[in-house]
Design a protein around this motif. Structure first.
Motif, PDB file in Angstrom:
ATOM      1  N   ASN A  21       0.893  -1.288   0.168  1.00  0.00           N
ATOM      2  CA  ASN A  21      -0.137  -0.139  -0.058  1.00  0.00           C
ATOM      3  C   ASN A  21       0.981   1.221  -0.019  1.00  0.00           C
ATOM      4  O   ASN A  21       2.055   1.163   0.219  1.00  0.00           O
ATOM      5  CB  ASN A  21      -0.845   0.081   1.223  1.00  0.00           C
ATOM      6  N   GLU A  22       0.146   2.383  -0.193  1.00  0.00           N
ATOM      7  CA  GLU A  22       0.766   3.554  -0.086  1.00  0.00           C
ATOM      8  C   GLU A  22       1.631   3.698   0.900  1.00  0.00           C
ATOM      9  O   GLU A  22       1.145   3.484   2.134  1.00  0.00           O
ATOM     10  CB  GLU A  22       0.147   4.877  -0.297  1.00  0.00           C
ATOM     11  N   GLY A  23       3.175   4.350   0.952  1.00  0.00           N
ATOM     12  CA  GLY A  23       3.630   4.432   2.221  1.00  0.00           C
ATOM     13  C   GLY A  23       4.308   3.227   2.808  1.00  0.00           C
ATOM     14  O   GLY A  23       5.536   3.741   3.599  1.00  0.00           O
ATOM     15  N   ASP A  24       4.308   2.076   2.424  1.00  0.00           N
ATOM     16  CA  ASP A  24       5.149   1.006   2.692  1.00  0.00           C
ATOM     17  C   ASP A  24       6.642   1.271   2.163  1.00  0.00           C
ATOM     18  O   ASP A  24       6.697   1.664   1.050  1.00  0.00           O
ATOM     19  CB  ASP A  24       4.550  -0.476   2.083  1.00  0.00           C
ATOM     20  N   GLU A  25       7.420   0.647   2.829  1.00  0.00           N
ATOM     21  CA  GLU A  25       8.817   0.841   2.507  1.00  0.00           C
ATOM     22  C   GLU A  25       9.476  -0.512   2.245  1.00  0.00           C
ATOM     23  O   GLU A  25       9.129  -1.375   3.351  1.00  0.00           O
ATOM     24  CB  GLU A  25       9.654   1.590   3.563  1.00  0.00           C
ATOM     25  N   ARG A  26      10.310  -0.857   1.272  1.00  0.00           N
ATOM     26  CA  ARG A  26      10.872  -1.999   1.227  1.00  0.00           C
ATOM     27  C   ARG A  26      12.081  -1.882   0.204  1.00  0.00           C
ATOM     28  O   ARG A  26      12.442  -0.814  -0.529  1.00  0.00           O
ATOM     29  CB  ARG A  26       9.852  -2.774   0.257  1.00  0.00           C
ATOM     30  N   ASP A  27      12.777  -2.881   0.325  1.00  0.00           N
ATOM     31  CA  ASP A  27      14.191  -2.859  -0.602  1.00  0.00           C
ATOM     32  C   ASP A  27      13.742  -3.893  -1.607  1.00  0.00           C
ATOM     33  O   ASP A  27      13.575  -5.172  -1.604  1.00  0.00           O
ATOM     34  CB  ASP A  27      15.147  -3.642   0.383  1.00  0.00           C
ATOM     35  N   PHE A  28      13.572  -3.353  -2.698  1.00  0.00           N
ATOM     36  CA  PHE A  28      13.303  -4.167  -4.159  1.00  0.00           C
ATOM     37  C   PHE A  28      14.359  -4.783  -4.750  1.00  0.00           C
ATOM     38  O   PHE A  28      14.219  -5.524  -5.743  1.00  0.00           O
ATOM     39  CB  PHE A  28      12.205  -3.291  -5.023  1.00  0.00           C
ATOM     40  N   GLY A  29      15.582  -4.298  -4.378  1.00  0.00           N
ATOM     41  CA  GLY A  29      16.705  -4.835  -4.927  1.00  0.00           C
ATOM     42  C   GLY A  29      16.761  -4.376  -6.553  1.00  0.00           C
ATOM     43  O   GLY A  29      16.727  -3.209  -6.732  1.00  0.00           O
ATOM     44  N   ALA A  30      16.939  -5.437  -7.411  1.00  0.00           N
ATOM     45  CA  ALA A  30      17.366  -5.138  -8.766  1.00  0.00           C
ATOM     46  C   ALA A  30      15.829  -4.571  -9.431  1.00  0.00           C
ATOM     47  O   ALA A  30      15.945  -4.071 -10.620  1.00  0.00           O
ATOM     48  CB  ALA A  30      17.798  -6.447  -9.592  1.00  0.00           C
ATOM     49  N   ALA A  31      14.911  -4.802  -8.817  1.00  0.00           N
ATOM     50  CA  ALA A  31      13.709  -4.397  -9.317  1.00  0.00           C
ATOM     51  C   ALA A  31      13.301  -2.790  -9.196  1.00  0.00           C
ATOM     52  O   ALA A  31      12.480  -2.388  -9.799  1.00  0.00           O
ATOM     53  CB  ALA A  31      12.341  -5.323  -8.807  1.00  0.00           C
ATOM     54  N   THR A  32      14.121  -2.260  -8.410  1.00  0.00           N
ATOM     55  CA  THR A  32      13.894  -1.001  -7.927  1.00  0.00           C
ATOM     56  C   THR A  32      13.893   0.105  -9.226  1.00  0.00           C
ATOM     57  O   THR A  32      13.025   0.751  -9.244  1.00  0.00           O
ATOM     58  CB  THR A  32      14.911  -0.456  -6.789  1.00  0.00           C
ATOM     59  N   ASP A  33      14.728  -0.014  -9.889  1.00  0.00           N
ATOM     60  CA  ASP A  33      14.883   0.879 -11.063  1.00  0.00           C
ATOM     61  C   ASP A  33      13.700   0.864 -12.048  1.00  0.00           C
ATOM     62  O   ASP A  33      13.023   1.907 -12.599  1.00  0.00           O
ATOM     63  CB  ASP A  33      15.878   0.615 -12.073  1.00  0.00           C
ATOM     64  N   GLY A  34      13.166  -0.457 -12.610  1.00  0.00           N
ATOM     65  CA  GLY A  34      11.859  -0.529 -13.161  1.00  0.00           C
ATOM     66  C   GLY A  34      10.605  -0.039 -12.494  1.00  0.00           C
ATOM     67  O   GLY A  34       9.943   0.602 -13.197  1.00  0.00           O
ATOM     68  N   LEU A  35      10.477  -0.280 -11.199  1.00  0.00           N
ATOM     69  CA  LEU A  35       9.403   0.212 -10.227  1.00  0.00           C
ATOM     70  C   LEU A  35       9.463   1.641 -10.195  1.00  0.00           C
ATOM     71  O   LEU A  35       8.394   2.155 -10.452  1.00  0.00           O
ATOM     72  CB  LEU A  35       9.317  -0.638  -8.886  1.00  0.00           C
ATOM     73  N   VAL A  36      10.484   2.364 -10.233  1.00  0.00           N
ATOM     74  CA  VAL A  36      10.774   3.772 -10.239  1.00  0.00           C
ATOM     75  C   VAL A  36      10.201   4.328 -11.473  1.00  0.00           C
ATOM     76  O   VAL A  36       9.485   5.254 -11.503  1.00  0.00           O
ATOM     77  CB  VAL A  36      11.916   4.333  -9.785  1.00  0.00           C
ATOM     78  N   ALA A  37      10.868   3.730 -12.579  1.00  0.00           N
ATOM     79  CA  ALA A  37      10.411   3.927 -14.103  1.00  0.00           C
ATOM     80  C   ALA A  37       9.035   3.972 -14.227  1.00  0.00           C
ATOM     81  O   ALA A  37       8.437   4.970 -15.054  1.00  0.00           O
ATOM     82  CB  ALA A  37      11.321   3.314 -14.990  1.00  0.00           C
ATOM     83  N   GLU A  38       8.361   3.102 -13.666  1.00  0.00           N
ATOM     84  CA  GLU A  38       6.791   3.068 -14.065  1.00  0.00           C
ATOM     85  C   GLU A  38       5.999   3.645 -12.842  1.00  0.00           C
ATOM     86  O   GLU A  38       4.833   3.694 -13.132  1.00  0.00           O
ATOM     87  CB  GLU A  38       6.389   1.295 -13.886  1.00  0.00           C
ATOM     88  N   GLY A  39       6.622   4.402 -12.188  1.00  0.00           N
ATOM     89  CA  GLY A  39       5.840   5.061 -11.021  1.00  0.00           C
ATOM     90  C   GLY A  39       5.195   4.584  -9.913  1.00  0.00           C
ATOM     91  O   GLY A  39       4.539   5.202  -9.085  1.00  0.00           O
ATOM     92  N   PHE A  40       5.645   3.305  -9.727  1.00  0.00           N
ATOM     93  CA  PHE A  40       5.127   2.462  -8.557  1.00  0.00           C
ATOM     94  C   PHE A  40       5.704   2.907  -7.172  1.00  0.00           C
ATOM     95  O   PHE A  40       5.081   2.880  -6.138  1.00  0.00           O
ATOM     96  CB  PHE A  40       5.182   0.927  -8.775  1.00  0.00           C
ATOM     97  N   VAL A  41       7.027   3.049  -7.122  1.00  0.00           N
ATOM     98  CA  VAL A  41       7.829   3.506  -6.090  1.00  0.00           C
ATOM     99  C   VAL A  41       8.621   4.785  -6.274  1.00  0.00           C
ATOM    100  O   VAL A  41       8.791   5.209  -7.307  1.00  0.00           O
ATOM    101  CB  VAL A  41       8.604   2.272  -5.497  1.00  0.00           C
ATOM    102  N   SER A  42       8.988   5.351  -5.308  1.00  0.00           N
ATOM    103  CA  SER A  42      10.198   6.306  -5.292  1.00  0.00           C
ATOM    104  C   SER A  42      11.293   5.998  -4.429  1.00  0.00           C
ATOM    105  O   SER A  42      11.093   5.665  -3.162  1.00  0.00           O
ATOM    106  CB  SER A  42       9.332   7.772  -4.939  1.00  0.00           C
ATOM    107  N   GLU A  43      12.446   6.409  -4.737  1.00  0.00           N
ATOM    108  CA  GLU A  43      13.875   6.118  -3.825  1.00  0.00           C
ATOM    109  C   GLU A  43      13.710   7.410  -2.872  1.00  0.00           C
ATOM    110  O   GLU A  43      14.704   7.438  -2.022  1.00  0.00           O
ATOM    111  CB  GLU A  43      14.893   5.855  -4.773  1.00  0.00           C
ATOM    112  N   GLY A  44      13.149   8.460  -2.966  1.00  0.00           N
ATOM    113  CA  GLY A  44      13.619   9.727  -2.162  1.00  0.00           C
ATOM    114  C   GLY A  44      12.392   9.909  -1.028  1.00  0.00           C
ATOM    115  O   GLY A  44      11.784   8.913  -1.202  1.00  0.00           O
TER     116      GLY A  44
END
Length: 62
Positions: A21-44
């Motif tokens: 859900n919104e606000g959850d924090e996780r370490d997505f490993g190698a998937a992080t870049d793709g999830l950021v690009a698609e707008g699902f997560v933010s690294e900041g």
């Protein structure tokens, strides 16, 4: 750590599906870049009300 911006289902081990859900924090490993690009997560740091970064993020690429 990345912060979830849009709710989605994620299976970190490939078998056990977890609803994030919104606000959850996780370490997505190698998937992080793709999830950021698609707008699902933010690294900041994010303001979830406006979904805008609180601190500027570094751009990656060329």
């Amino acid at each position: 750590m990345a912060v979830v911006l849009k709710p989605f289902d994620y299976a970190s081990d490939g078998f056990t599906v977890e609803h994030l859900n919104e606000g959850d924090e996780r370490d997505f490993g190698a998937a992080t870049d793709g999830l950021v690009a698609e707008g699902f997560v933010s690294e900041g740091d994010v303001d979830l009300d406006g979904e805008t970064p609180v601190s500027p993020l570094k751009k990656r690429g060329k």
